[in-house]
Scaffold this motif. Sequence first.
Motif, short mmCIF file in Angstrom:
data_model
loop_
_atom_site.label_atom_id
_atom_site.label_comp_id
_atom_site.label_asym_id
_atom_site.label_seq_id
_atom_site.Cartn_x
_atom_site.Cartn_y
_atom_site.Cartn_z
N LYS A 289 11.36 21.16 14.80
CA LYS A 289 11.66 22.29 13.85
C LYS A 289 13.13 21.95 12.87
O LYS A 289 13.87 21.55 13.64
CB LYS A 289 11.71 23.59 14.19
CG LYS A 289 11.44 24.74 13.33
CD LYS A 289 11.46 26.09 13.85
CE LYS A 289 11.61 27.33 12.79
NZ LYS A 289 11.37 28.56 13.40
N LEU A 290 13.03 22.25 11.73
CA LEU A 290 14.02 22.13 10.72
C LEU A 290 13.96 23.09 9.75
O LEU A 290 12.89 23.24 9.07
CB LEU A 290 14.15 20.83 10.27
CG LEU A 290 15.42 20.45 9.43
CD1 LEU A 290 16.35 20.47 10.02
CD2 LEU A 290 15.17 18.95 8.75
N VAL A 291 15.01 23.76 9.58
CA VAL A 291 15.03 24.65 8.58
C VAL A 291 16.20 24.81 7.76
O VAL A 291 17.35 24.54 8.34
CB VAL A 291 15.00 26.35 9.17
CG1 VAL A 291 15.16 27.36 7.85
CG2 VAL A 291 13.62 26.74 9.92
N MET A 292 15.84 24.55 6.39
CA MET A 292 17.26 24.22 5.51
C MET A 292 16.98 24.82 4.14
O MET A 292 16.05 25.06 3.66
CB MET A 292 17.48 22.57 5.57
CG MET A 292 16.24 22.01 4.81
SD MET A 292 16.92 19.97 4.97
CE MET A 292 15.40 19.26 4.45
N ILE A 293 18.36 24.99 3.77
CA ILE A 293 18.26 25.39 2.15
C ILE A 293 18.65 24.48 1.21
O ILE A 293 19.70 23.75 1.45
CB ILE A 293 19.56 26.58 2.19
CG1 ILE A 293 19.16 27.85 3.29
CG2 ILE A 293 19.58 27.23 0.81
CD1 ILE A 293 18.04 28.56 3.04
N TYR A 294 17.76 24.29 0.34
CA TYR A 294 18.11 23.50 -0.74
C TYR A 294 18.94 24.15 -1.83
O TYR A 294 18.26 25.19 -2.06
CB TYR A 294 16.59 22.83 -1.31
CG TYR A 294 16.64 22.19 -2.70
CD1 TYR A 294 16.97 20.93 -3.05
CD2 TYR A 294 16.59 23.10 -3.78
CE1 TYR A 294 16.83 20.65 -4.29
CE2 TYR A 294 16.34 22.65 -5.14
CZ TYR A 294 16.57 21.26 -5.26
OH TYR A 294 16.58 20.75 -6.62
#
Length: 181
Positions: free
Chosen positions: A128-133
């Motif tokens: 899993k990866l959660v990121m903000i662009y």
Amino acid sequence: MKGIVFTEFLELVEDKFGLEVVDKIIQQSNLPSQGAYTAIGTYDFSEMLRLLKHLSEHTQLSIDDLLLAYSEHFFNVLVNSYPDLVSQYSDPLEMLSSVENHIHVEVRKIYPDAELPTFEILEKTDSKLVMIYKSSRAMYSFGLGLMHKTFEHFNTTADITLKKLKPDGTEVKFSIIITNE
């Protein structure tokens, strides 16, 4: 915006829709550059917006759909032009989580004045990866397409969801979960 983004965009338009469409959208867009781009030049982002708008009108495809298609083309350009940038990664989440601190660092070595989006990693596990662009250009669909191609490149599938944190798309949260390994 760096010229390579423009030159590759026009190449994609020519490949998919023909040279006549390239000429048409350049003429309709009334561009300060007159559509004469070099890969190493720098051009105003408003020119890309005009080109996208007129291509969207011509093709009846949304700008988001056009950006998705373009990002898939652009991923292949990156892999072919800079194979070492991608080959050092063995999995897609590792590569995506390295965009800010490695890939963009390398891009800035080649294009020092490149204006790149930022990616803030909120959570990273093996699946899993959660990121903000964040980008004033709101080209999150381009980023989404690059993510899809990254998983395809590594023969992996994932569910990628996005949530606009700002209505104009200048800040978007991507949540990525690998569905096979």
